[in-house]
Design an enzyme around this catalytic site. Sequence first.
Site, PDB file in Angstrom:
ATOM      1  N   ASP A 167      41.058  44.067  45.826  1.00 41.55           N
ATOM      2  CA  ASP A 167      41.737  43.108  44.955  1.00 41.55           C
ATOM      3  C   ASP A 167      43.042  42.606  45.569  1.00 41.55           C
ATOM      4  O   ASP A 167      43.430  41.459  45.349  1.00 41.55           O
ATOM      5  CB  ASP A 167      41.964  43.715  43.576  1.00 41.55           C
ATOM      6  CG  ASP A 167      40.642  43.964  42.849  1.00 41.55           C
ATOM      7  OD1 ASP A 167      39.646  43.280  43.178  1.00 41.55           O
ATOM      8  OD2 ASP A 167      40.603  44.833  41.967  1.00 41.55           O
TER       9      ASP A 167
ATOM     10  N   TYR B  94      30.558  48.216  29.966  1.00 44.78           N
ATOM     11  CA  TYR B  94      29.914  46.905  29.993  1.00 44.78           C
ATOM     12  C   TYR B  94      28.465  47.008  30.435  1.00 44.78           C
ATOM     13  O   TYR B  94      28.073  47.867  31.200  1.00 44.78           O
ATOM     14  CB  TYR B  94      30.692  45.923  30.874  1.00 44.78           C
ATOM     15  CG  TYR B  94      30.928  46.323  32.304  1.00 44.78           C
ATOM     16  CD1 TYR B  94      30.234  45.713  33.340  1.00 44.78           C
ATOM     17  CD2 TYR B  94      31.885  47.280  32.632  1.00 44.78           C
ATOM     18  CE1 TYR B  94      30.473  46.046  34.664  1.00 44.78           C
ATOM     19  CE2 TYR B  94      32.131  47.616  33.955  1.00 44.78           C
ATOM     20  CZ  TYR B  94      31.418  47.001  34.962  1.00 44.78           C
ATOM     21  OH  TYR B  94      31.656  47.329  36.272  1.00 44.78           O
TER      22      TYR B  94
ATOM     23  N   HIS C 250      36.241  39.767  39.866  1.00 48.18           N
ATOM     24  CA  HIS C 250      35.028  39.983  40.654  1.00 48.18           C
ATOM     25  C   HIS C 250      33.876  39.113  40.159  1.00 48.18           C
ATOM     26  O   HIS C 250      33.768  38.839  38.970  1.00 48.18           O
ATOM     27  CB  HIS C 250      34.594  41.450  40.581  1.00 48.18           C
ATOM     28  CG  HIS C 250      35.673  42.404  40.990  1.00 48.18           C
ATOM     29  ND1 HIS C 250      35.815  43.643  40.431  1.00 48.18           N
ATOM     30  CD2 HIS C 250      36.666  42.291  41.923  1.00 48.18           C
ATOM     31  CE1 HIS C 250      36.845  44.262  40.981  1.00 48.18           C
ATOM     32  NE2 HIS C 250      37.378  43.464  41.886  1.00 48.18           N
TER      33      HIS C 250
ATOM     34  N   LYS D  51      27.860  39.695  31.641  1.00 49.33           N
ATOM     35  CA  LYS D  51      28.393  40.989  31.217  1.00 49.33           C
ATOM     36  C   LYS D  51      28.783  40.944  29.743  1.00 49.33           C
ATOM     37  O   LYS D  51      29.420  39.986  29.289  1.00 49.33           O
ATOM     38  CB  LYS D  51      29.636  41.355  32.039  1.00 49.33           C
ATOM     39  CG  LYS D  51      29.357  41.526  33.518  1.00 49.33           C
ATOM     40  CD  LYS D  51      30.633  41.785  34.295  1.00 49.33           C
ATOM     41  CE  LYS D  51      30.334  41.932  35.785  1.00 49.33           C
ATOM     42  NZ  LYS D  51      31.562  42.064  36.575  1.00 49.33           N
TER      43      LYS D  51
END
Length: 181
Positions: A169, A130, A61, A70
Amino acid sequence: MKVIDTDIAEVKIIEPRVFGDARGFFMETWNAQVFRELGIDATFVQDNHSRSVQHTLRGLHYQIRQPQGKLVRVTRGEVFDVAVDMRKSSSTFGQWVGTLLSESNQRLLWVPRGFAHGFYVVSESADFQYKCTDFYAPEYERSLLWSDPTLAIEWPIADKCQLILSEKDRDAVPFIDAEYL
């Protein structure tokens, strides 16, 4: 903290100092001053936590606007974590790096803005946490096909396992058809 370079200079593996004794352990996972000295000058606006079962693959992503840097880590279990360079102007455009993150190695991975990101759960389950440098913007989110032969990502997928993917996905686009930054 110790920084381990990857094949893509901007993507960093971070090994925090862990202080352990009979009670357990303590480690600092974020300190703006220390990370700035390590070359990671980030302001985080959002923290996320996901739990996934074994053989789940999330990603790859990225956001074409409001790209997110991130800082990722695993607090339970183990994942194989991947970052793909989506920056057209980069010398590493289209290249990827991957590393194992786990509760036992306690490593963090810095994934800068402009990278697609995903992970595969190796252990029975995994808690993945994250920090993000920008807010999630679903209208700008894109999904890159995790199995694209052009990228040739070496996922450690167990033989004959039933891979668990979201519809997003499964419907992701190959690298050649992706929108780049």
